[in-house]
Design a protein around this motif. Structure first.
Motif, PDB file in Angstrom:
ATOM      1  N   UNK A  56       6.239  46.280  25.148  1.00  0.00           N
ATOM      2  CA  UNK A  56       5.560  46.744  26.613  1.00  0.00           C
ATOM      3  C   UNK A  56       5.005  46.075  27.476  1.00  0.00           C
ATOM      4  N   UNK A  57       5.095  44.363  27.105  1.00  0.00           N
ATOM      5  CA  UNK A  57       4.818  43.774  27.984  1.00  0.00           C
ATOM      6  C   UNK A  57       5.370  43.683  29.191  1.00  0.00           C
ATOM      7  N   UNK A  58       6.560  43.935  29.484  1.00  0.00           N
ATOM      8  CA  UNK A  58       7.166  43.919  31.105  1.00  0.00           C
ATOM      9  C   UNK A  58       6.976  45.016  31.268  1.00  0.00           C
ATOM     10  N   UNK A  59       6.691  46.227  30.578  1.00  0.00           N
ATOM     11  CA  UNK A  59       5.853  47.556  31.474  1.00  0.00           C
ATOM     12  C   UNK A  59       4.077  47.437  31.941  1.00  0.00           C
ATOM     13  N   UNK A  60       3.713  46.769  30.722  1.00  0.00           N
ATOM     14  CA  UNK A  60       2.614  46.495  31.560  1.00  0.00           C
ATOM     15  C   UNK A  60       2.360  45.684  32.452  1.00  0.00           C
ATOM     16  N   UNK A  61       3.137  44.473  32.576  1.00  0.00           N
ATOM     17  CA  UNK A  61       3.073  43.756  33.753  1.00  0.00           C
ATOM     18  C   UNK A  61       3.162  44.943  35.080  1.00  0.00           C
ATOM     19  N   UNK A  62       4.812  45.413  34.510  1.00  0.00           N
ATOM     20  CA  UNK A  62       4.943  46.527  36.027  1.00  0.00           C
ATOM     21  C   UNK A  62       3.889  47.668  36.163  1.00  0.00           C
ATOM     22  N   UNK A  65       1.238  45.387  38.750  1.00  0.00           N
ATOM     23  CA  UNK A  65       1.680  44.978  39.812  1.00  0.00           C
ATOM     24  C   UNK A  65       1.444  46.293  41.213  1.00  0.00           C
ATOM     25  N   UNK A  66       1.656  47.904  40.019  1.00  0.00           N
ATOM     26  CA  UNK A  66       1.449  48.934  40.550  1.00  0.00           C
ATOM     27  C   UNK A  66       2.431  49.678  40.408  1.00  0.00           C
ATOM     28  N   UNK A  67       3.566  49.495  39.918  1.00  0.00           N
ATOM     29  CA  UNK A  67       4.348  50.156  39.497  1.00  0.00           C
ATOM     30  C   UNK A  67       4.192  51.356  38.640  1.00  0.00           C
ATOM     31  N   UNK A  68       5.368  52.575  38.586  1.00  0.00           N
ATOM     32  CA  UNK A  68       4.566  53.476  37.451  1.00  0.00           C
ATOM     33  C   UNK A  68       6.010  53.624  36.511  1.00  0.00           C
ATOM     34  N   UNK A  69       5.663  52.953  35.421  1.00  0.00           N
ATOM     35  CA  UNK A  69       7.031  52.568  34.625  1.00  0.00           C
ATOM     36  C   UNK A  69       7.414  54.199  33.574  1.00  0.00           C
ATOM     37  N   UNK A  70       8.709  54.104  33.807  1.00  0.00           N
ATOM     38  CA  UNK A  70       9.344  54.067  32.280  1.00  0.00           C
ATOM     39  C   UNK A  70       9.687  53.620  31.066  1.00  0.00           C
ATOM     40  N   UNK A  71       9.193  53.569  30.103  1.00  0.00           N
ATOM     41  CA  UNK A  71       9.368  52.706  28.722  1.00  0.00           C
ATOM     42  C   UNK A  71      10.216  52.844  27.567  1.00  0.00           C
ATOM     43  N   UNK A  72      11.130  52.595  27.153  1.00  0.00           N
ATOM     44  CA  UNK A  72      12.284  52.887  26.574  1.00  0.00           C
ATOM     45  C   UNK A  72      12.558  52.042  25.595  1.00  0.00           C
ATOM     46  N   UNK A  73      12.306  53.061  24.015  1.00  0.00           N
ATOM     47  CA  UNK A  73      12.985  51.906  23.079  1.00  0.00           C
ATOM     48  C   UNK A  73      13.500  52.927  22.091  1.00  0.00           C
ATOM     49  N   UNK A  82       3.060  49.538  22.299  1.00  0.00           N
ATOM     50  CA  UNK A  82       2.787  49.176  23.325  1.00  0.00           C
ATOM     51  C   UNK A  82       2.758  50.421  24.075  1.00  0.00           C
ATOM     52  N   UNK A  83       1.984  51.611  23.392  1.00  0.00           N
ATOM     53  CA  UNK A  83       0.874  52.218  24.615  1.00  0.00           C
ATOM     54  C   UNK A  83      -0.190  52.204  23.781  1.00  0.00           C
ATOM     55  N   UNK A  91      -3.893  50.712  31.934  1.00  0.00           N
ATOM     56  CA  UNK A  91      -2.200  50.959  32.586  1.00  0.00           C
ATOM     57  C   UNK A  91      -2.168  51.935  32.039  1.00  0.00           C
ATOM     58  N   UNK A  92      -2.541  52.240  30.295  1.00  0.00           N
ATOM     59  CA  UNK A  92      -1.425  53.747  29.982  1.00  0.00           C
ATOM     60  C   UNK A  92      -1.727  54.383  30.653  1.00  0.00           C
ATOM     61  N   UNK A  93      -1.582  54.959  31.697  1.00  0.00           N
ATOM     62  CA  UNK A  93      -1.699  56.175  33.097  1.00  0.00           C
ATOM     63  C   UNK A  93      -0.397  56.093  33.595  1.00  0.00           C
ATOM     64  N   UNK A  94       0.127  54.655  33.603  1.00  0.00           N
ATOM     65  CA  UNK A  94       1.053  54.432  34.641  1.00  0.00           C
ATOM     66  C   UNK A  94       2.200  54.105  34.056  1.00  0.00           C
TER      67      UNK A  94
END
Length: 214
Positions: A56-62, A65-73, A82-83, A91-94
């Motif tokens: 989840x490093x990329x998702x957390x960085x996004x 930066x203000x993005x809402x993220x759907x992280x898939x694996x 990652x959660x 940033x868990x809520x994003x």
């Protein structure tokens, strides 16, 4: 990619990657991929899809930066880890964490950014078909960002001669993008400096493709 491990016949993608992530408390550095930071900085935040998100490093960085993220694996071990990291970073809520074997299922919806970094596997993986699905998930005006290895890292002394790393040109051709509907923003090979498993200076050659849907 490193030296090919021994994989028992019949191993599923989920089993392989759960074993991979379960072998250590933390596999990756926790830092976002350099190409992601380089290519996404300056984009207007919206809804991002992170394919093969790992820990989840990329998702957390996004998310930072203000993005809402759907992280898939495919690995639930990685998704749970990652959660946990995202929650500790506030940033868990994003971030929505979704389990998918991308060779079988794909997240629903369209996204302003679809990011696929190092979507490689020692198991058979329909990478071109998955990446075409990724392109199909890009909203009008959105960006598809793909980074992959262009070769084995410098510390691998016995690389598998049968493993093929696609070139940027091959990635673009495999996407089969409709003429007149996309702009190619980046298609390049670049060298990344890092440390090897023993902490010594090392290098790895990667490639990046970045396209925008008109």
């Amino acid at each position: 990619m490193t030296t090919k491990p021994d994989i028992p016949p019949g191993t599923t993608h989920g089993e392989f990657w759960d074993t991979f992530y379960g072998a250590e408390d933390r596999v990756w550095s926790g830092r976002p991929n350099a190409a992601l930071v380089r290519e996404v900085t300056g984009l207007t935040p919206g809804h991002a899809l992170d394919l093969g998100c790992g820990e989840g490093a990329d998702a957390i960085w996004l998310a930072r930066q203000g993005w809402r993220v759907t992280a898939v694996d495919v690995s639930r071990v990685a998704l749970d880890r990652g959660a946990g990291h995202a929650a500790s970073e506030g940033v868990g809520d994003r971030i929505a964490w979704q389990p998918h074997d991308l060779s079988v299922s794909f997240p629903a919806g369209t996204f302003d950014l679809v990011s696929a970094h190092f979507l490689h596997s020692w198991l058979e993986l329909p990478r071109e078909r998955i990446l075409r699905g990724a392109a199909g998930a890009v909203a009008p005006g959105g960006v598809l960002l793909i980074t992959g290895h262009a070769g084995f890292p410098s510390w691998v002394t016995d690389p598998d001669p049968d493993f093929h790393f696609p070139t940027p040109e091959e990635v673009l051709a495999g996407l089969d993008l409709a003429d007149g509907e996309w702009d190619v923003l980046v298609s390049e090979v670049h060298e990344e400096r890092m440390t090897d498993p023993e902490g010594k200076p090392a290098t790895r050659t990667d490639n990046t493709v970045k396209v925008r849907r008109r």
